[in-house]
Design an enzyme around this catalytic site. Sequence first.
Site, PDB file in Angstrom:
ATOM      1  N   ASP A  66     -79.885  -8.574   0.104  1.00  0.00           N
ATOM      2  CA  ASP A  66     -78.378  -9.255  -0.242  1.00  0.00           C
ATOM      3  C   ASP A  66     -77.396  -8.198  -0.346  1.00  0.00           C
ATOM      4  O   ASP A  66     -77.443  -7.462  -1.260  1.00  0.00           O
ATOM      5  CB  ASP A  66     -78.421 -10.205  -1.167  1.00  0.00           C
ATOM      6  CG  ASP A  66     -77.281 -11.125  -1.165  1.00  0.00           C
ATOM      7  OD1 ASP A  66     -75.922 -10.534  -0.703  1.00  0.00           O
ATOM      8  OD2 ASP A  66     -76.938 -12.116  -1.865  1.00  0.00           O
ATOM      9  N   TYR A 156     -60.397 -12.605   6.711  1.00  0.00           N
ATOM     10  CA  TYR A 156     -61.283 -11.917   7.778  1.00  0.00           C
ATOM     11  C   TYR A 156     -60.803 -10.566   8.492  1.00  0.00           C
ATOM     12  O   TYR A 156     -61.760  -9.647   8.263  1.00  0.00           O
ATOM     13  CB  TYR A 156     -61.739 -12.785   8.734  1.00  0.00           C
ATOM     14  CG  TYR A 156     -62.832 -12.420   9.726  1.00  0.00           C
ATOM     15  CD1 TYR A 156     -64.462 -12.291   9.128  1.00  0.00           C
ATOM     16  CD2 TYR A 156     -62.695 -12.007  10.939  1.00  0.00           C
ATOM     17  CE1 TYR A 156     -65.319 -11.657   9.975  1.00  0.00           C
ATOM     18  CE2 TYR A 156     -63.592 -11.319  11.754  1.00  0.00           C
ATOM     19  CZ  TYR A 156     -64.860 -11.202  11.219  1.00  0.00           C
ATOM     20  OH  TYR A 156     -65.899 -10.676  11.898  1.00  0.00           O
ATOM     21  N   LYS A 160     -62.445  -6.662   8.255  1.00  0.00           N
ATOM     22  CA  LYS A 160     -62.554  -5.716   9.375  1.00  0.00           C
ATOM     23  C   LYS A 160     -61.684  -4.842   9.376  1.00  0.00           C
ATOM     24  O   LYS A 160     -62.137  -3.681   9.894  1.00  0.00           O
ATOM     25  CB  LYS A 160     -62.840  -6.863  10.523  1.00  0.00           C
ATOM     26  CG  LYS A 160     -64.015  -7.832  10.351  1.00  0.00           C
ATOM     27  CD  LYS A 160     -65.290  -7.088  10.521  1.00  0.00           C
ATOM     28  CE  LYS A 160     -66.435  -8.114  10.388  1.00  0.00           C
ATOM     29  NZ  LYS A 160     -67.714  -7.522  10.418  1.00  0.00           N
TER      30      LYS A 160
END
Length: 316
Positions: A66, A156, A160
């Site tokens: 994880d 998001y 990125k």
Amino acid sequence: MDRTVVLITGCSSGIGLHLALHLASDPSQSFKVYATLRDLTAQGPLLEAAQARGCPPGSLETLQLDVRDADSIAAARTRVTEGRVDVLVCNAGRGLVGPLEAHNEGAVDSVLDVNLAGTVRMLQAFLPDMKRRRSGRILVTGSVGGLMALPFNAVYCASKFAVEGLCESLAVMLQRFGVYVSVIECGPVRTAFPEKLEGGLGGILDRTDPETRDLFSRYRRHLEHMLVEATQDPEEVVEVFLQALRAPRPALRYFSTERFHPLIKLRFSDLSGSSYVAAVHQRVFGDQATEGFEGTDCGEAEAGAGELGAPLATPQ
Ligand SMILES: NC(=O)c1ccc[n+]([C@@H]2O[C@H](COP(=O)([O-])OP(=O)(O)OC[C@H]3O[C@@H](n4cnc5c(N)ncnc54)[C@H](OP(=O)(O)O)[C@@H]3O)[C@@H](O)[C@H]2O)c1
């Protein structure tokens, strides 16, 4: 000859699963793949596909990992019996789409933790050994959303974009060590990504105002249209990973598609950002949106979108 040891995060589905299978079933039998999953109970599809593809015994091993948990990363590292990882693929990621104020509690932290901090944790765990050995490849699953931001993808895209900065910074320094970091910039890919979006598509929309909800509906229509045109199969993207993996001196960036290059170039050609913002606004919402929320016509707006010759990217 020693096999190339590859460790990949996020192999329960999508790009990670396909890359793991591709390498493990490579006819050269030159790869040992550690396909890691956050939750090993989700390894069924990977193992079934490995069997169906005839992956030779010992070519593929699954490990629990994880990326949010440094202990689980350390434990996985100790399970790599070769004592080294030649190619590290930081692929695990989660999406988040919707108005900023509609995101669930915890969703923002979760996406930043997986996409950015998770990548940092992986690099902290595996880079020192690559530097010591003066050899290693790092492939990071990036996104066109890390090079040009899209509406309703703020967090998001932030994650990125941050990954871009992380990798670019490291790439400059790592040249000295013979270690290469490459970001594989993906457009939309046909995977489980949309189903696994944090908080579902949109989040808690009644937290936002009607005008924003209307804009989000327009964005969704735009998205559906673009997904039909632009979505790639994971196997196409896997080929790009292989290109980076085989290159004697890998570049920092590889693109799964050139479809978004005009917009990315526009973004960098006008450093004020105004041209990019105007173009994307026009594409997604239509120019009438500037006239106000009332009385805009989405159909006409979409018809006006297209002067850059490339569709706009999707949330991924
Ligand atoms: N699909 C696209 O259109 C697209 C476009 C550009 C970039 N990307 C990027 O591609 C990468 C892979 O996504 P995908 O499209 O293949 O989607 P996917 O099928 O949803 O795969 C994402 C993988 O990441 C794993 N993951 C999530 N949280 C994790 C954690 N804490 N630790 C370890 N693994 C974790 C998921 O595992 P669980 O199943 O356990 O959650 C899953 O295996 C992501 O980085 C994504 O941002 C995707």
